[in-house]
Design an enzyme around this catalytic site. Sequence first.
Site, short mmCIF file in Angstrom:
data_model
loop_
_atom_site.label_atom_id
_atom_site.label_comp_id
_atom_site.label_asym_id
_atom_site.label_seq_id
_atom_site.Cartn_x
_atom_site.Cartn_y
_atom_site.Cartn_z
N VAL A 140 -1.83 -5.23 16.25
CA VAL A 140 -2.12 -4.37 17.40
C VAL A 140 -3.19 -5.00 18.30
CG1 VAL A 140 -3.92 -2.86 16.37
CG2 VAL A 140 -2.35 -1.93 18.04
N ASN B 150 0.85 -1.20 0.00
CA ASN B 150 0.00 0.00 0.00
C ASN B 150 0.88 1.24 0.00
OD1 ASN B 150 0.65 0.71 2.79
ND2 ASN B 150 -0.51 -1.14 3.29
N PHE C 159 -3.85 3.28 14.84
CA PHE C 159 -4.17 4.31 13.85
C PHE C 159 -5.35 3.83 13.02
CE2 PHE C 159 -1.15 7.86 13.45
CZ PHE C 159 -0.32 7.54 14.51
N LYS D 229 7.53 -17.36 -11.28
CA LYS D 229 6.76 -16.21 -11.72
C LYS D 229 5.45 -16.67 -12.37
CE LYS D 229 7.07 -12.23 -14.76
NZ LYS D 229 7.70 -11.69 -15.95
N ASP E 112 -4.01 -9.67 13.10
CA ASP E 112 -4.06 -8.27 13.53
C ASP E 112 -3.03 -8.07 14.65
OD1 ASP E 112 -4.77 -5.75 14.73
OD2 ASP E 112 -6.60 -5.87 13.53
O1 C5P Z 1 -8.30 -2.57 10.89
P1 C5P Z 1 -7.35 -1.55 10.37
O2 C5P Z 1 -6.27 -2.10 9.50
O3 C5P Z 1 -7.97 -0.34 9.75
O4 C5P Z 1 -6.65 -0.99 11.72
C1 C5P Z 1 -5.62 -0.08 11.71
C2 C5P Z 1 -4.77 -0.24 12.95
O5 C5P Z 1 -4.54 -1.61 13.22
C3 C5P Z 1 -3.41 0.37 12.76
O6 C5P Z 1 -2.95 0.79 14.03
C4 C5P Z 1 -2.59 -0.80 12.25
O7 C5P Z 1 -1.21 -0.63 12.52
C5 C5P Z 1 -3.18 -1.96 13.02
N1 C5P Z 1 -3.15 -3.25 12.31
C6 C5P Z 1 -2.32 -4.26 12.75
N2 C5P Z 1 -2.32 -5.47 12.12
C7 C5P Z 1 -3.12 -5.71 11.07
C8 C5P Z 1 -3.97 -4.70 10.61
C9 C5P Z 1 -3.96 -3.48 11.25
O8 C5P Z 1 -1.58 -4.05 13.71
N3 C5P Z 1 -3.08 -6.89 10.48
#
Ligand code: C5P
Length: 392
Positions: free
Chosen positions: A302, A204, A317, A283, A300
């Site tokens: 966080v 991204n 964030f 590839k 996830d």
């Molecule tokens: O759910 P979303 O991706 O919008 O959440 C954003 C927050 O969650 C950010 O703080 C991002 O660093 C964290 N995040 C994470 N691991 C993930 C997806 C998001 O730590 N797989």
Amino acid sequence: MKRVLLGISGGIAAYKSAELVRLLIKHDYDVRVVMTQAATQFISPLTFQALSAHPVHTQLLDAEQENAMGHINLARWADVLLVAPATANCLAKLSHGLADDLLSTLYLAVECPVYVAPAMNQVMWHKAVTQENIQRLTQHGVIFIGPEAGSQACGDVGLGRMTEPEAILRSIIPSKQGIFQGKNILITAGPTRERLDPVRYITNRSSGKMGYALAEQAQKLGAHVTLVSGPVALSAPKNIHTVLVESAADMYDAVMQHVTGQDIMIAAAAVVDYTPGNVQAEKIKKQKKQTELNLHKTKDIVASVASLNNKPFTVGFAAETHNLEHYAQDKLIRKNLDMIAANWVGQAEGGFDSDVNALQVCWHNGQKTLPITDKTQLANQLLVLIAERLDA
Ligand code: C5P
């Protein structure tokens, strides 16, 4: 920093500056007050003379005042120039380098840090030209304190109230330098990169600037920082323990490896949400007219940290293109965070790649808007908020 040159421009909030002077004096600051003509219409210079115990400066071209302490000497004397309140007109003059009165001339003459606490009607604050002036000043290194949202003297409700004197004082106080002394902070930054085959990947637009600014500023505020960074074009910050990772899975492993003993975790990384089920060893050929990607949700990071028994103060964030506040509140609760910093992406200003940004910061029983400013200042303001919530 002990010598504050306080500039007061002509807004109704000027009455709050009397309390500001009193607080500054109480905290052992030496204060000299400069007022614009308009400010003297709202509150008498005599008030500030009595509070600061020094004559108030109002004139640029006045032989008597210049004799007492000329504008250049006044500028050299100051450790900090604080303009509170700063009206829309005052910001416009400063941003264009006009020098037609003492305060605007002093702004050009000082070499010290400059803080401004704006105060104006909410429509005036949001007016495009005011926002442009703010951005110019920010780019020139001026540090904005507020404004705050709420009811205004004119009867409107919105952004434009001058920050309260106590909070202004806290923003300029140097003891901020040690607010994270002895604290361990873990920060994730940048995007992740999910391989499809040996040459392609999903990623991204995250530049990592916000996470890197947070790491550098947290270190300056005394923290021991561990930065876990996805692939970015930024050079590794000096003297910060930086772990470079590629994929979301790598970032998860690195974070889990370093999370023990952390007081604070700030997840500024834009972790890719879906990763290819299996990386192709060769590839992928473009023979077929259509192809499908089999993507799996990444862990996830966080939320995993926030579910630990001994979890650090956890800050996430939320970058959104719509329904910012709704999604931010949802993430705060769903991921068991202590604080969330939400920002718009995909707009003309701020967001990914940009050097500036604005944040809507929410915690469980409060929120604060940090208006658009450069990411270093924003990082500082966010860290001060985190320190305050951590204390609370
Ligand atoms: O759910 P979303 O991706 O919008 O959440 C954003 C927050 O969650 C950010 O703080 C991002 O660093 C964290 N995040 C994470 N691991 C993930 C997806 C998001 O730590 N797989």
